[in-house]
Each structure stands twice: as C-alpha cells, then as structure tokens.
Motif scaffolding. Structure first.
Motif, PDB file in Angstrom:
ATOM      1  N   VAL A 159      -5.992  -7.909   2.735  1.00  0.00           N
ATOM      2  CA  VAL A 159      -5.822  -8.260   4.145  1.00  0.00           C
ATOM      3  C   VAL A 159      -6.713  -9.443   4.513  1.00  0.00           C
ATOM      4  O   VAL A 159      -6.299 -10.362   5.239  1.00  0.00           O
ATOM      5  CB  VAL A 159      -6.129  -7.036   5.036  1.00  0.00           C
ATOM      6  CG1 VAL A 159      -6.172  -7.437   6.509  1.00  0.00           C
ATOM      7  CG2 VAL A 159      -5.096  -5.946   4.813  1.00  0.00           C
ATOM      8  N   ALA A 170      -8.573   1.873  -3.861  1.00  0.00           N
ATOM      9  CA  ALA A 170      -7.401   1.448  -3.101  1.00  0.00           C
ATOM     10  C   ALA A 170      -7.814   0.845  -1.757  1.00  0.00           C
ATOM     11  O   ALA A 170      -7.254  -0.161  -1.312  1.00  0.00           O
ATOM     12  CB  ALA A 170      -6.453   2.628  -2.888  1.00  0.00           C
ATOM     13  N   LEU A 190      -7.200  -2.965  -0.543  1.00  0.00           N
ATOM     14  CA  LEU A 190      -6.474  -3.207   0.697  1.00  0.00           C
ATOM     15  C   LEU A 190      -7.267  -4.133   1.618  1.00  0.00           C
ATOM     16  O   LEU A 190      -6.721  -5.078   2.204  1.00  0.00           O
ATOM     17  CB  LEU A 190      -6.190  -1.875   1.397  1.00  0.00           C
ATOM     18  CG  LEU A 190      -5.412  -1.959   2.716  1.00  0.00           C
ATOM     19  CD1 LEU A 190      -4.037  -2.560   2.489  1.00  0.00           C
ATOM     20  CD2 LEU A 190      -5.296  -0.580   3.351  1.00  0.00           C
ATOM     21  N   GLY A 238       0.815  -1.219   0.000  1.00  0.00           N
ATOM     22  CA  GLY A 238       0.000   0.000   0.000  1.00  0.00           C
ATOM     23  C   GLY A 238       0.842   1.260   0.000  1.00  0.00           C
ATOM     24  O   GLY A 238       0.538   2.240  -0.682  1.00  0.00           O
TER      25      GLY A 238
END
Length: 458
Positions: free
Chosen positions: A37, A29, A33, A3
């Motif tokens: 995760v 974004a 992300l 990131g």
C-alpha cells in the motif's frame, strides 16, 4: 484483491496439503500489505510532487516507454510454468512404478516386544526363512523403516581409504557423511540396485558372523583408494569404534520419499540380522492371487510367536502414491500460479506495448510522413516485441536454474533442467508477447500520419 486472494489461497493450501499443516502467523502478511500500500501511494504521489509548476504543458521528452516490465512478467511466468511441468512429470513417474523390478509387493511394519538383541536377530532370521519358503513368494526383504522409499538415517562414517589425498595431504582415513540402511539378502533385488563389485549381503551375515558392510558406488569412488572399496574397512558412527569389512559395492539408490534430496548420496548398507532393531519393514512380493499374502500373515504370526506384531499391510503402489502426493500438490499449485501469471503477463504485455506504441506515435507519424510503409512499422514493432520475448525467456531460464536447482535438492531425481518444458512454454509466452505488440501496432499503422503527429502534439 491480492490480499483477499492470498487469504483464500492460504486456506485452500491448508485443506489440500497431504498431511498436517497449521496456518502460520499473520504478521508477514500484514507487513507485506503495508509495504505494498505504501509503494502504491508513493507511486501516485511522487509524480505529482515532481511536476513543473511553471510549465503545465511539458515538452516532449523524446523517450519511449520502457519495456522491462513485460519482459520480467514473461520470464517469471516461464520459470513457474516449467517448474510445474517438472514436478508433474516426476510425480507421474513415481506413480507409474518405474522403481518396481517385478510385481506388486506388500509392505508389513513389524514391531518386536523383546529388547534382547540376539533374540531379535534370530526372530528376524526365522521370519525371512519361513516367509521366503511360502508358495508363491518371490522375494522377502527385511529393512529398516524408510529403506523401501530411499529414506534412512544420516550419520558419519570413516573409511580406511589407503593412499588417498585430502587437500594435498595423504591420509589413511577419510570421514564421510552418508545415509545408513539396514537390509537383508533380497533388499538390493527388490530395490533394483545392481551389485557392481564383490557380493550381496547374505542370510548368513548374522550376529555370529564377522561385521560386514556394502557401500554405494558414489561412496566407494570418492572415499577409497582407486575407487576400490571391496576388501577395505569402514567405521560406522562415532562409537563404539568397530570396523566393518566392505564386501560389496552397489549402484546409487534414488530416493522416492519427499525430502530425500537432502540426504547424502553416499550410502552404507548393514545387515539387519547383525543389527536387529525393534521396528523393521518386511516387503513381500508374490505371484498368484491375494491368498498368498493371507498365508504370509499367518506365517508372520507363527514366526513372531507373540513377541511382536505386524501391522496392516500396505501395497507398494499406495506407498508410492503417498510419497508422490506432496509433489503432485506442489505441481498443481505451481501450475495454477504459472497460468495465472501467464494471463497477467499477457494482459500486462498488451497494455504496456499499447502504451509503448502510443508513446511513439509522433515518431511513427514522422516515419510514415517521410515514406515509411506499413510493413516497416510492423517490422519495427515486431523487432521490439521479439526482443521482449527473447529477454523474457532468457530471464526465465536464468531464474529457473536457481528455482529448479532448489527443487531438485528437495525432490530427489528431479532434473535440474528440462529443455523441452522451457521450449514449450517459452514459445507460448513469446507468441503472447508478439500478439500483444502487433495489435496496437496494426492500429498505429492504419492511422493517418497527420493524425499521429497531431495526437502527440496535443
């Protein structure tokens, strides 16, 4: 870390982009992300939930580690590196000026204040006549804006085709979507386009002359009977319904402007003296010193006589450099991504193949115990590494056909396939895979067979 690198790369892209570019929304974004995760957590937690509670020491499954991941990494690296090479080579050709026929020209942007079409046509005729008569001037081309770099207005045209079949039905008229340009007598010579049939547009094709047009080779071949366009008619646009006589056929023009690949290959050229527009480009080529262009500017002011203005001139080399800037930028970006992916693929291949060799320690120990020599183990590991290399290169070429085809639709003249780039980077990636496989294979080949078997049993 991914990131952070993405945020830094985005800011660098905004700064380096050759034009105005605003940062986009952060929503994509954030979504990416969260997904990444979540996948990482699932990858960690799912194996814990699937463990056998009553058998803490699981028996050997007999299956080696899969080698799909390194093959995919190598394939994607090949795709990106080859795309970078294609863009870099094409940008270099544009800057090299292969499109120039002779000399370095200067481009003037002319804007007329008058809205009188007939008067604008006579003004343009005076400009061409007086500038061409200047000592040292070898060519003077007056065109619609963008023609010099191959960008024009896209609009429908209708051809008087003759006996042409369309889905098995003979129709006399055929609609075609084409790129339209306004040009003068010297335009085809300055663009390096050969007249293949008929004649060129002449200075006499003004508002008093019959309406004429010149078409490109691809338009004539597909939209006129037997590919013979000279002497037939073509209607430009939807209204008014005016027919133009085709007087010539020229070779197809290769656009230089970024995004020119989206334009239709078929082209229609009309006389700028018959269709004068308020803003045009004047390309002047001259031999001798720069004082020739000083005289051209004086003649422009005299010919326009206060009815228009000519902006500061720009050279053809600067114009080509400006058009090549986005291509060079994308080439550098793809190159950086490709080399980063190559490093990641090399490290990943080394790690995965090391784990793969460790997952085969029991088998390798048995092979050594029953008489297999070290060269046999080398051959075994080498064959698998070679398979990864071949599979990665095949995947890279397959993905490359899709990516390179998309690039060629944006950047006109970009080849859809470059065997040299594929071979060059394919060999480099294959070498990385072989080195990553043979190093752990060498460690296993020099270990004692009993140690390999004991390692697996433990």
């Amino acid at each position: 870390w991914g990131g952070v690198g993405g945020a830094v790369g985005t800011r660098a892209a905004v700064v380096a982009w050759p034009g105005t570019l605003r940062p986009g929304s952060v929503t994509p974004a954030v979504v990416v992300l969260v997904v990444v995760v979540a996948l990482v957590l699932l990858a960690v937690l799912l194996p814990l939930g699937s463990m056998r509670r009553r058998r803490p020491l699981a028996t050997r499954s007999g299956r080696a580690l899969e080698l799909v991941v390194p093959a995919v990494q190598l394939g994607l690296s090949l795709t990106v590196l080859a795309a970078s090479a294609l863009l870099a080579d094409h940008a270099a050709r544009l800057r090299g000026g292969e499109r120039l026929v002779a000399g370095e020209g200067q481009l003037y942007a002319i804007s007329l204040a008058t809205s009188d079409t007939a008067r604008a046509g006579s003004r343009y005729a005076d400009v061409l006549r007086h500038v061409s008569a200047q000592p040292g001037v070898t060519a003077a081309s007056l065109t619609s804006p963008g023609t010099t770099i191959g960008l024009g207005q896209n609009e429908r045209a209708t051809t008087d085709c003759g006996q042409c079949a369309w889905d098995g039905i003979y129709v006399p008229f055929r609609p075609v979507y084409a790129t339209h340009y306004l040009v003068s007598a010297d335009t085809f010579r300055t663009l390096g386009l050969r007249v293949l049939a008929g004649r060129n547009i002449a200075n006499s094709d003004d508002a008093k002359a019959p309406l004429i047009a010149v078409v490109s080779q691809s338009l004539a071949a597909a939209n006129f009977q037997d590919g013979q366009g000279v002497g037939r008619r073509i209607q430009v646009g939807n209204a008014p319904a005016r027919w133009y006589t085709v007087v010539g056929v020229v070779a197809d023009q290769l656009p230089v402007g970024f995004g020119g690949g989206f334009q239709p290959r078929a082209a229609v050229y009309l006389s700028v003296l018959q269709h004068p527009i308020p803003a045009v480009d004047l390309l002047v080529r001259a031999r001798g010193d720069s004082s020739v262009y000083g005289g051209v500017e004086q003649q422009l002011r005299a010919s326009l006589d206060g009815s228009g203005a000519a902006t500061t001139r720009v050279s053809e080399s600067r114009l080509r450099a400006a058009e090549a800037a986005p291509i060079r930028w994308f080439g550098r970006l793809f190159g950086l991504e490709g080399w980063v992916m190559l490093v990641v693929a090399t490290i990943g291949t080394f790690v995965v193949l090391r784990l793969w060799v460790r997952s085969l320690l029991h088998d390798l120990g048995i092979r050594r115990a029953v008489g297999a020599r070290r060269r046999h183990l080398y051959g075994f590991v080498f064959a698998r590494a070679l398979g990864i290399s071949v599979g990665g290169v095949a995947l890279g070429c397959w993905c490359g056909w899709m990516l390179w085809g998309t690039l060629s639709s944006v950047v006109a003249g970009l080849p859809a396939w470059d065997a040299g780039a594929a071979e060059r980077f394919g060999a480099l990636l294959a070498l990385a895979a072989l080195v990553g496989a043979l190093l752990p294979g060498w460690e296993a080949a020099h270990a004692a067979p009993a140690r390999l078997v004991a390692h697996e049993d433990a």
